[in-house]
Design a protein around this motif. Structure first.
Motif, short mmCIF file in Angstrom:
data_model
loop_
_atom_site.label_atom_id
_atom_site.label_comp_id
_atom_site.label_asym_id
_atom_site.label_seq_id
_atom_site.Cartn_x
_atom_site.Cartn_y
_atom_site.Cartn_z
N TYR A 1 0.83 -1.20 0.00
CA TYR A 1 0.00 0.00 0.00
C TYR A 1 0.87 1.26 0.00
CZ TYR A 1 -3.47 3.45 1.35
OH TYR A 1 -4.26 4.56 1.39
N ARG A 2 1.94 1.22 0.80
CA ARG A 2 2.85 2.36 0.89
C ARG A 2 3.48 2.63 -0.48
NH1 ARG A 2 5.31 0.54 4.88
NH2 ARG A 2 4.31 1.82 6.43
N LYS A 3 3.95 1.59 -1.17
CA LYS A 3 4.57 1.75 -2.49
C LYS A 3 3.56 2.32 -3.49
CE LYS A 3 7.07 -0.77 -6.07
NZ LYS A 3 7.63 -2.06 -6.48
N ALA A 4 2.36 1.77 -3.48
CA ALA A 4 1.32 2.25 -4.40
C ALA A 4 1.01 3.72 -4.13
CB ALA A 4 0.06 1.41 -4.26
N TRP A 5 0.91 4.09 -2.86
CA TRP A 5 0.61 5.48 -2.50
C TRP A 5 1.75 6.40 -2.96
CZ3 TRP A 5 2.59 9.60 0.08
CH2 TRP A 5 1.69 10.64 0.39
N LEU A 6 2.99 5.99 -2.72
CA LEU A 6 4.13 6.81 -3.12
C LEU A 6 4.19 7.00 -4.64
CD1 LEU A 6 6.84 5.45 -0.66
CD2 LEU A 6 5.97 7.80 -0.73
N ILE A 7 3.92 5.94 -5.39
CA ILE A 7 3.93 6.04 -6.85
C ILE A 7 2.81 6.97 -7.31
CG2 ILE A 7 3.46 4.77 -8.99
CD1 ILE A 7 5.07 2.44 -7.74
#
Length: 158
Positions: free
Chosen positions: A56-62
């Motif tokens: 979720y963190r990676k998706a949000w950052l992207i």
């Protein structure tokens, strides 16, 4: 509970290269990529309690990086200026510099999907979700981007 300074540093060390490279791919400008990088992590630290998994963190950052770069490049002020420098291939291994330089010269829509797919390892489905676009569109952009990239790289080798 807010993160400590050490934990924040670990977050930037873990995800910073990905955010910076994507910002550079979207903006094709080192100073703009740095601005996007700072804005993304400022927003991240304001919302840090919301992240329950690395996926979720990676998706949000992207998604946040794409949105911030889009806002920056679409601003009226930005459309009236001429960049003083070209993008550098910061954070890219020497073996890939020529290819990454060619990727940076692609039009934005192709540059973004090529970067996310090949440099960040995301699937077509993941890219479509993050860019809020149909999978068919992403597949077409990947195909067209590859063709443009292939043509550019063939010209260089001739």
């Amino acid at each position: 509970m807010a993160l400590t300074e050490e934990q924040r540093t670990q977050v930037v060390n873990r995800w910073g290269d990905m955010v910076y490279r994507l910002a550079l791919a979207r903006t094709a400008s080192v100073p703009d990529a740095e601005d996007v990088f700072q804005e993304v992590f400022l927003r991240y630290f304001r919302h840090e309690e919301k992240f329950h998994s690395d996926e979720y963190r990676k998706a949000w950052l992207i998604r946040c990086t794409v949105n911030r770069a889009k806002s920056l490049t679409a601003s009226p002020w930005r459309r009236r200026i001429v960049p003083l420098e070209t993008a550098e291939e910061v954070g890219v291994e020497d073996d890939y510099r020529e290819v990454y330089s060619a990727v940076l010269s692609l039009p934005g829509k192709y540059r973004t999907v090529i970067h996310l797919h090949y440099f960040e390892g995301l699937s077509v489905t993941e890219i479509a979700q993050m860019l809020d676009a149909p999978e068919g569109t992403i597949k077409s952009q990947l195909s067209r981007g590859r063709a443009l990239l292939r043509d550019m790289l063939e010209e260089v080798q001739l």
